[in-house]
Design a protein around this motif. Sequence first.
Motif, PDB file in Angstrom:
ATOM      1  N   UNK A  92      41.254  38.828  29.944  1.00 53.26           N
ATOM      2  CA  UNK A  92      40.043  38.704  29.118  1.00 53.26           C
ATOM      3  C   UNK A  92      38.816  38.389  29.981  1.00 53.26           C
ATOM      4  N   UNK A  93      38.989  37.510  30.975  1.00 53.30           N
ATOM      5  CA  UNK A  93      37.895  37.214  31.896  1.00 53.30           C
ATOM      6  C   UNK A  93      37.523  38.448  32.712  1.00 53.30           C
ATOM      7  N   UNK A  94      38.520  39.177  33.193  1.00 54.34           N
ATOM      8  CA  UNK A  94      38.296  40.406  33.962  1.00 54.34           C
ATOM      9  C   UNK A  94      37.524  41.436  33.140  1.00 54.34           C
ATOM     10  N   UNK A  95      37.887  41.582  31.887  1.00 53.25           N
ATOM     11  CA  UNK A  95      37.187  42.531  31.014  1.00 53.25           C
ATOM     12  C   UNK A  95      35.736  42.111  30.821  1.00 53.25           C
ATOM     13  N   UNK A  96      35.503  40.827  30.556  1.00 57.22           N
ATOM     14  CA  UNK A  96      34.130  40.341  30.357  1.00 57.22           C
ATOM     15  C   UNK A  96      33.289  40.544  31.618  1.00 57.22           C
ATOM     16  N   UNK A  97      33.850  40.199  32.766  1.00 62.07           N
ATOM     17  CA  UNK A  97      33.114  40.385  34.026  1.00 62.07           C
ATOM     18  C   UNK A  97      32.877  41.871  34.308  1.00 62.07           C
ATOM     19  N   UNK A  98      33.883  42.686  34.022  1.00 65.49           N
ATOM     20  CA  UNK A  98      33.743  44.128  34.237  1.00 65.49           C
ATOM     21  C   UNK A  98      32.681  44.740  33.350  1.00 65.49           C
TER      22      UNK A  98
ATOM     23  N   UNK B 194      29.403  43.796  34.832  1.00 66.68           N
ATOM     24  CA  UNK B 194      29.168  44.525  36.083  1.00 66.68           C
ATOM     25  C   UNK B 194      28.752  45.973  35.847  1.00 66.68           C
ATOM     26  N   UNK B 195      29.296  46.601  34.832  1.00 64.63           N
ATOM     27  CA  UNK B 195      29.055  48.031  34.627  1.00 64.63           C
ATOM     28  C   UNK B 195      27.981  48.332  33.587  1.00 64.63           C
ATOM     29  N   UNK B 196      27.490  47.314  32.919  1.00 67.86           N
ATOM     30  CA  UNK B 196      26.514  47.535  31.850  1.00 67.86           C
ATOM     31  C   UNK B 196      25.115  47.773  32.429  1.00 67.86           C
TER      32      UNK B 196
ATOM     33  N   UNK C 110      30.851  42.082  39.488  1.00 73.45           N
ATOM     34  CA  UNK C 110      31.814  43.046  40.031  1.00 73.45           C
ATOM     35  C   UNK C 110      32.750  42.354  41.026  1.00 73.45           C
ATOM     36  N   UNK C 111      32.165  41.579  41.939  1.00 75.59           N
ATOM     37  CA  UNK C 111      32.983  40.857  42.915  1.00 75.59           C
ATOM     38  C   UNK C 111      33.885  39.823  42.222  1.00 75.59           C
TER      39      UNK C 111
ATOM     40  N   UNK D  83      39.200  38.147  40.240  1.00 79.36           N
ATOM     41  CA  UNK D  83      40.012  37.827  39.060  1.00 79.36           C
ATOM     42  C   UNK D  83      41.227  38.731  38.962  1.00 79.36           C
ATOM     43  N   UNK D  84      41.054  40.015  39.183  1.00 76.64           N
ATOM     44  CA  UNK D  84      42.196  40.928  39.079  1.00 76.64           C
ATOM     45  C   UNK D  84      43.187  40.676  40.218  1.00 76.64           C
ATOM     46  N   UNK D  85      42.695  40.251  41.367  1.00 72.43           N
ATOM     47  CA  UNK D  85      43.600  39.856  42.446  1.00 72.43           C
ATOM     48  C   UNK D  85      44.432  38.647  42.054  1.00 72.43           C
ATOM     49  N   UNK D  86      43.771  37.692  41.395  1.00 70.06           N
ATOM     50  CA  UNK D  86      44.493  36.511  40.911  1.00 70.06           C
ATOM     51  C   UNK D  86      45.532  36.907  39.859  1.00 70.06           C
TER      52      UNK D  86
END
Length: 132
Positions: free
Chosen positions: A80-86, A89-91, A103-104, A109-112
């Motif tokens: 959920x955090x990855x989606x919000x950050x993504x 980042x892309x908006x 983005x970073x 987050x996805x690495x975690x």
Amino acid sequence: MDYLTVKTLHQGAVLLSVSGFFARGLGVLLGASWIGSRSAKTLPHLVDSVLLLSALALAWMLRLSPLDAPWLLAKILGLLLYIALGMLALKPGRPLTLRAAAWLAALVTVGWIASVAISKNPLGWLAGLGST
């Protein structure tokens, strides 16, 4: 499908999804024109649908519940955090520095999330930071 096939499909979808997010984020930051193309907007939804369906199939096959497997709950919250950050980042229309930072942060987050999946520890690689 058997477990190994579904797991391989899931891992492949993870690789495609994260690679696609990396490329789109880099494209956004560099002002690439292909970011606005139809395929750049629709292909991620297809890949992420396969990713979600394979995740649900794995959880069902293993009879896992986020309430019984803390690492799975951690992955879901991380997702959920990855989606919000993504999304941030892309908006379009947001300051470029904010988009770059999001983005970073999404990539970290996805690495975690991956470290949680591998270790089956809700802290993932963060668990190693506490030990000296």
